[in-house]
Design a protein around this motif. Sequence first.
Motif, PDB file in Angstrom:
ATOM      1  N   ILE A   1      65.587  22.089  17.520  1.00 37.33           N
ATOM      2  CA  ILE A   1      64.890  20.700  17.202  1.00 37.33           C
ATOM      3  C   ILE A   1      63.342  20.789  17.889  1.00 37.33           C
ATOM      4  O   ILE A   1      62.492  20.485  17.067  1.00 37.33           O
ATOM      5  CB  ILE A   1      65.589  19.788  18.111  1.00 37.33           C
TER       6      ILE A   1
ATOM      7  N   LEU B   1      65.492  14.909  19.585  1.00 37.84           N
ATOM      8  CA  LEU B   1      65.263  14.461  17.971  1.00 37.84           C
ATOM      9  C   LEU B   1      64.222  13.349  18.276  1.00 37.84           C
ATOM     10  O   LEU B   1      63.523  13.142  17.253  1.00 37.84           O
ATOM     11  CB  LEU B   1      66.589  13.592  17.934  1.00 37.84           C
TER      12      LEU B   1
ATOM     13  N   VAL C   1      63.268  13.593  10.287  1.00 35.15           N
ATOM     14  CA  VAL C   1      64.770  13.762  10.926  1.00 35.15           C
ATOM     15  C   VAL C   1      65.885  12.766  10.180  1.00 35.15           C
ATOM     16  O   VAL C   1      65.492  11.630   9.971  1.00 35.15           O
ATOM     17  CB  VAL C   1      64.684  13.306  12.475  1.00 35.15           C
TER      18      VAL C   1
ATOM     19  N   VAL D   1      70.041  11.551  10.314  1.00 38.78           N
ATOM     20  CA  VAL D   1      71.114  11.837  10.994  1.00 38.78           C
ATOM     21  C   VAL D   1      72.138  11.062  10.385  1.00 38.78           C
ATOM     22  O   VAL D   1      72.246   9.964  10.197  1.00 38.78           O
ATOM     23  CB  VAL D   1      70.953  11.378  12.534  1.00 38.78           C
TER      24      VAL D   1
END
Length: 483
Positions: A307, A332, A342, A344
């Motif tokens: 990350i 993150l 990003v 998720v």
Amino acid sequence: MARRGRGRVVGIILMVALLAWGGMGAWQRFKPLPEGVGVAFPERPAEQVRFVADSTWYDVAGKRHLDQAIFDEVLAMIAQARRLVVADMFLFNDFAGSAEGEDFRPLSRQLTEALLEQKRRHPGLQAVLITDPLNTLYGGLELDHLQRLRGAGVAVVESDLTRLRASNPLWSGLWHLGPRWFGNDSDGGWLPNALGPGRVTLRSYLSLLNFNANHRKTLVVDHGDGWAGLVTSANPHDASSRHGNVALRFQGAAALDLLASERPVAAWSGVALPGPEPAPVQEPVREGTRLQLLTEGAIRDALVAAIAASGAGDRLDVAVFYLAHRGVIEALEQARARGAMVRVLLDPNRDAFGIEKSGIPNRPVAHELHSAGIEVRWCMTRGEQCHSKLLLRRPAGAGEAEMILGSANFTRRNLDDLNLETSVRLVGPADTPALQEAAAFFEERWNSTPERNTSAPFAAFDDTTLWQRMRYRLMEATGLSTF
């Protein structure tokens, strides 16, 4: 005076007991790690690497569809073994939760029969099954399929979890002082088994409250003159057979690293695993597609490093059953602040084998991520779970892509050397087939359509409260949780 003296004695006894409790809890939480825990093995040349997945999706009429491949691969690997099979599987039973209906697959029976058949076909085959004592409620049950395996000469190892650090030190300090030493009895049960049929002892539940586990899901077999391995998030557990999961199959030196990672766990219970040792590393491998085996805390370090390596324009995709680890969450958020894209994908944490859950930890975490500008979606689930543990990093321009997958959820218990966990890290050109297949798996789950309904927008479960957010933080920090 006599009464005052007795009160003083009682006070001293209570103080000594509290000190012993606190001291044992602290020791169990911070004691030295046993050999073989938290290891980052060397990067090896990736050989015959293949991404494998199980997916559940719904059509426009709401009908559930299952695309399953992981245990087909597991059974095929066992069927070609001639010398050695070593399987380490967390949940290996047919009773936890409700598993009735045509959608459920009898995975525990299929794996049992595969091992028994291969032993019959090749009597010289050495087979070892390592599993978690939760399956027998910590010695409170006898399971027929484990007895059949033992009777056929398969070495069945129930992991000795006392070697691990305490996940719940508040309870474990007391448990190690007293209840641990009473053992357990599969014939003395008088309490209902909360996970299935039969009755178990109070000692089973006292052991359960430690919240430790051998959470690994691995397989190593001989493959011709070489070796093959598989690391997955999937369990041979009937009630889990509709879950979404991921796996990586591979051959070569990394498979011997996987075998080496299981040796200490088996040795804790007095079982010596056969087979060759891993080849020594002469020079680090720095080019081409590489594979690295990771266990426990080394998984956390690799996740955070991947990350942290993400900058502006890079893409980070995460699909995970539980996301709660503060270090991963903060990494993150920092990657997003640097300009990384990003995404998720989370399980809504609403179902657990017929039991309705509270949405913790994922819903409070999703609220935090969304507030930080991170895109969040929810897996579409109707009783099953989005059980994958996957991170993908893809660079904006030239550079290597990276994938980490395996047994470890992104939580304190799974990443901070408290559970036993195994994941693998694959690094190489972005057009590496296994990396492309993993990216396609994520895109298919993320980009839901009415014809193939796989996920829902963040707003679908944006219902977290301040109390939930406080509970999540407390549970993650103290270990007073099941995640």
